[in-house]
Scaffold this active site. Sequence first.
Site, PDB file in Angstrom:
ATOM      1  N   CYS A 308       0.819  -1.201   0.000  1.00 15.99           N
ATOM      2  CA  CYS A 308       0.000   0.000   0.000  1.00 15.99           C
ATOM      3  C   CYS A 308       0.862   1.264   0.000  1.00 15.99           C
ATOM      4  CB  CYS A 308      -0.989   0.048   1.153  1.00 15.99           C
ATOM      5  SG  CYS A 308      -2.200   1.349   0.817  1.00 15.99           S
ATOM      6  N   CYS A 487      -5.446   2.108  -4.693  1.00 14.53           N
ATOM      7  CA  CYS A 487      -4.977   2.764  -3.473  1.00 14.53           C
ATOM      8  C   CYS A 487      -5.954   3.885  -3.112  1.00 14.53           C
ATOM      9  CB  CYS A 487      -3.578   3.328  -3.716  1.00 14.53           C
ATOM     10  SG  CYS A 487      -2.849   3.918  -2.206  1.00 14.53           S
TER      11      CYS A 487
HETATM   12  C1  LIG Z   1      -1.277   0.148   6.872  1.00  8.96           C
HETATM   13  C2  LIG Z   1      -1.721  -0.627   5.668  1.00  8.96           C
HETATM   14  C3  LIG Z   1      -2.697  -0.103   4.834  1.00  8.96           C
HETATM   15  C4  LIG Z   1      -3.126  -0.796   3.716  1.00  8.96           C
HETATM   16  N1  LIG Z   1      -4.118  -0.242   2.957  1.00  8.96           N
HETATM   17  C5  LIG Z   1      -4.591  -0.917   1.896  1.00  8.96           C
HETATM   18  C6  LIG Z   1      -5.683  -0.394   1.144  1.00  8.96           C
HETATM   19  O1  LIG Z   1      -6.218   0.663   1.446  1.00  8.96           O
HETATM   20  N2  LIG Z   1      -6.120  -1.102   0.076  1.00  8.96           N
HETATM   21  C7  LIG Z   1      -5.559  -2.291  -0.272  1.00  8.96           C
HETATM   22  O2  LIG Z   1      -6.032  -2.905  -1.227  1.00  8.96           O
HETATM   23  N3  LIG Z   1      -4.508  -2.816   0.421  1.00  8.96           N
HETATM   24  C8  LIG Z   1      -4.014  -2.163   1.502  1.00  8.96           C
HETATM   25  N4  LIG Z   1      -2.972  -2.696   2.239  1.00  8.96           N
HETATM   26  C9  LIG Z   1      -2.206  -3.846   1.710  1.00  8.96           C
HETATM   27  C10 LIG Z   1      -2.857  -5.219   1.906  1.00  8.96           C
HETATM   28  O3  LIG Z   1      -3.184  -5.427   3.252  1.00  8.96           O
HETATM   29  C11 LIG Z   1      -1.900  -6.295   1.426  1.00  8.96           C
HETATM   30  O4  LIG Z   1      -1.494  -5.981   0.111  1.00  8.96           O
HETATM   31  C12 LIG Z   1      -2.524  -7.689   1.436  1.00  8.96           C
HETATM   32  O5  LIG Z   1      -2.853  -8.049   2.750  1.00  8.96           O
HETATM   33  C13 LIG Z   1      -1.564  -8.695   0.817  1.00  8.96           C
HETATM   34  O6  LIG Z   1      -2.008 -10.007   0.970  1.00  8.96           O
HETATM   35  P1  LIG Z   1      -0.950 -11.217   1.086  1.00  8.96           P
HETATM   36  O7  LIG Z   1      -1.740 -12.472   1.134  1.00  8.96           O
HETATM   37  O8  LIG Z   1       0.100 -11.074   0.064  1.00  8.96           O
HETATM   38  O9  LIG Z   1      -0.212 -10.964   2.477  1.00  8.96           O
HETATM   39  P2  LIG Z   1      -0.825 -10.937   3.934  1.00  8.96           P
HETATM   40  O10 LIG Z   1      -2.255 -10.564   3.906  1.00  8.96           O
HETATM   41  O11 LIG Z   1       0.114 -10.110   4.739  1.00  8.96           O
HETATM   42  O12 LIG Z   1      -0.767 -12.452   4.416  1.00  8.96           O
HETATM   43  C14 LIG Z   1       0.420 -13.204   4.471  1.00  8.96           C
HETATM   44  C15 LIG Z   1       0.177 -14.378   5.413  1.00  8.96           C
HETATM   45  O13 LIG Z   1       1.269 -15.308   5.286  1.00  8.96           O
HETATM   46  C16 LIG Z   1       1.593 -15.783   6.571  1.00  8.96           C
HETATM   47  N5  LIG Z   1       2.972 -16.277   6.607  1.00  8.96           N
HETATM   48  C17 LIG Z   1       4.103 -15.539   6.769  1.00  8.96           C
HETATM   49  N6  LIG Z   1       5.164 -16.376   6.835  1.00  8.96           N
HETATM   50  C18 LIG Z   1       4.689 -17.640   6.703  1.00  8.96           C
HETATM   51  C19 LIG Z   1       5.294 -18.922   6.702  1.00  8.96           C
HETATM   52  N7  LIG Z   1       6.625 -19.078   6.898  1.00  8.96           N
HETATM   53  N8  LIG Z   1       4.514 -20.013   6.545  1.00  8.96           N
HETATM   54  C20 LIG Z   1       3.163 -19.890   6.363  1.00  8.96           C
HETATM   55  N9  LIG Z   1       2.533 -18.684   6.379  1.00  8.96           N
HETATM   56  C21 LIG Z   1       3.297 -17.582   6.536  1.00  8.96           C
HETATM   57  C22 LIG Z   1       1.386 -14.574   7.476  1.00  8.96           C
HETATM   58  O14 LIG Z   1       1.226 -14.961   8.827  1.00  8.96           O
HETATM   59  C23 LIG Z   1       0.132 -13.942   6.877  1.00  8.96           C
HETATM   60  O15 LIG Z   1      -1.044 -14.405   7.500  1.00  8.96           O
HETATM   61  C24 LIG Z   1      -2.555  -2.044   3.391  1.00  8.96           C
HETATM   62  C25 LIG Z   1      -1.579  -2.602   4.235  1.00  8.96           C
HETATM   63  C26 LIG Z   1      -1.172  -1.907   5.364  1.00  8.96           C
HETATM   64  C27 LIG Z   1      -0.136  -2.530   6.294  1.00  8.96           C
END
Ligand SMILES: Cc1cc2nc3c(=O)[nH]c(=O)nc-3n(C[C@H](O)[C@H](O)[C@H](O)COP(=O)(O)OP(=O)(O)OC[C@H]3O[C@@H](n4cnc5c(N)ncnc54)[C@H](O)[C@@H]3O)c2cc1C
Length: 561
Positions: A308, A487
């Site tokens: 983000c 965003c």
């Molecule tokens: C402050 C903030 C504001 C945001 N605002 C927005 C917004 O307005 N709009 C938007 O669309 N997005 C926003 N985002 C971004 C969005 O939250 C992420 O892009 C999204 O969560 C990504 O998904 P993901 O599955 O890649 O990662 P995540 O959702 O972070 O999930 C990753 C998962 O993998 C797990 N994991 C880590 N290591 C291991 C391992 N070794 N083995 C097994 N599991 C593991 C973690 O525990 C976690 O549960 C924001 C993020 C933040 C921090």
Amino acid sequence: MEIKPIAPSFAASPQLSPADVARAAEAGYKTIICNRPDGEADDQPTAAEISAAARAAGVDFRYLPIKPGVVTDDILTAFEDTIKSCKAPILAYCRTGTRSATLWAMARSKLLSPDAILAATGSAGYDLGGLRPRMEERFGVDTGSIKPESFDLLIVGGGAGGVATAASALKRRPDLRVAIIEPREDHYYQPGWTLVGAGVFNRAQTTRKMHEVLPDGVKWIRGAVAGFYPDQDEVTLENGARYGYGVLVVSPGLKLNWEAIEGLPETLGKNGVTSNYRFDLAPYTYELVQATRKGKAIFTQPPMPIKCAGAPQKAMYLSSDYWLRTGVLKDIDVDFCNAGGVLFGVADYVPALMEYVKRYDASLSFFHNLIKVDGDTKIATFEVTDGDTKTTVEKPFDMMHVCPPQTGLDFIKASPLADAAGWVDVDQHSLQHKTYANVFGLGDGCNTPNAKTAAAVRKQAPVVAVNALAVMDGKEPVASYDGYGSCPLTVERGKIVLAEFGYGGKIMPSLPTWMLDGMKPTRAAWFLKERMLPPIYWQGMFRGHEYLAQPDMTFKKIAAE
Ligand SMILES: Cc1cc2nc3c(=O)[nH]c(=O)nc-3n(C[C@H](O)[C@H](O)[C@H](O)COP(=O)(O)OP(=O)(O)OC[C@H]3O[C@@H](n4cnc5c(N)ncnc54)[C@H](O)[C@@H]3O)c2cc1C
């Protein structure tokens, strides 16, 4: 209290309360072992409280905390030494008892057969089947020929990408055998944290229990992946368990590298230093905003890529808006210190954002990269780049919102799935791994050049689901991801500039301009962010409903030259 006897001298239990300790003593337990680190949950009694209750009840107490899924050989040795030196019978506890049962099982696996151990833990209600290969190794069985438990679709990470992919795949093929490996008990809706930092949401609105968000039919393997063996179609967990797969989907997110900034870990959450990038700290942002009446407020942005990319400036706008509304902004010097050289990566949105920079009279300090924080003296140090010259500049602050530098996770970097920079190396359209055809990746942990957002994941998950099923059927990927990300730039409370764009910065609005013009601040976009996107996330994405996210089925592999 639910004591689960596993052996005559050992039982496991979910979290104990001080009152439970007296009952355990009455039941004859002589030693209590705590395997749960303090502070995992707000309502958790501390080890010191349980220890005091144990002392009062005449029971010995030992503290051997371990993180879920992390059972190293050193921890096993420490546990074996502990149980040898304790009075029996022993009652060990963690959140659910699984960690305690795992420690007992692995510690006993040098003496007892895996069948005997799994029968004992299974009858106590703990399914530790994934540990069989590691137990067999410790028991001395030749593990070369033993196949671990395997799934049609094995997903690493129960975050936005992992859960949405499982839902989309099961929607298409309900009898698929799907497992998600995820160490955390809680799932976080991170896009809500900006609104927690502005006092619009409370943090409870941004979290749910992992078991509640996993779609029906998904097996949750609670643990952390430590290694990938794509030539054997297997992964290993930190506790040594192995799992196999037909297709692997990798969505572990990224690493927030707080340690890369000297002094930051020690001062985060105090001395006026906060971050919306952490669930526990976002409320502190709002506390600081309310408490700041004058002085200097710094908002930092590290080098790209970050998740983000708008979040650092969203915190600045919403804080400034609060100060403007409460009449104190004139006494606060707002400074946006950005390691990069532009306010936002897609130029079309910059004019609308600049209007707000002017309204709040904020300074834009480009090429300022935060490298050090001294919380006691409240001084932030930046490395400032000017052409080839680098200097350091110190800035005093009263409040500082920090966005940490971000990298690929260490276990990904060390794996054969990573590119040279440490991200999961996938084709940017099919999301298929560039080397291993039955491996896919999505979300923040991948090297696709899109905005790292949940909005991107919403579009990626159906693509991965369709292509994973195609590969299972022996076919080539058919669905294509266009790089969409979004965003919502919260420029003031009640209005948002909704940036929506794909690869190469191509503007990709979801709604017609007459309904919502993303280049202008609108109430409609705020309504979408506050009221519509959370249910779209929980009840849409995580239940396989692909609103405005139907996969484009025109993927064509470009033949290698
Ligand atoms: C402050 C903030 C504001 C945001 N605002 C927005 C917004 O307005 N709009 C938007 O669309 N997005 C926003 N985002 C971004 C969005 O939250 C992420 O892009 C999204 O969560 C990504 O998904 P993901 O599955 O890649 O990662 P995540 O959702 O972070 O999930 C990753 C998962 O993998 C797990 N994991 C880590 N290591 C291991 C391992 N070794 N083995 C097994 N599991 C593991 C973690 O525990 C976690 O549960 C924001 C993020 C933040 C921090």
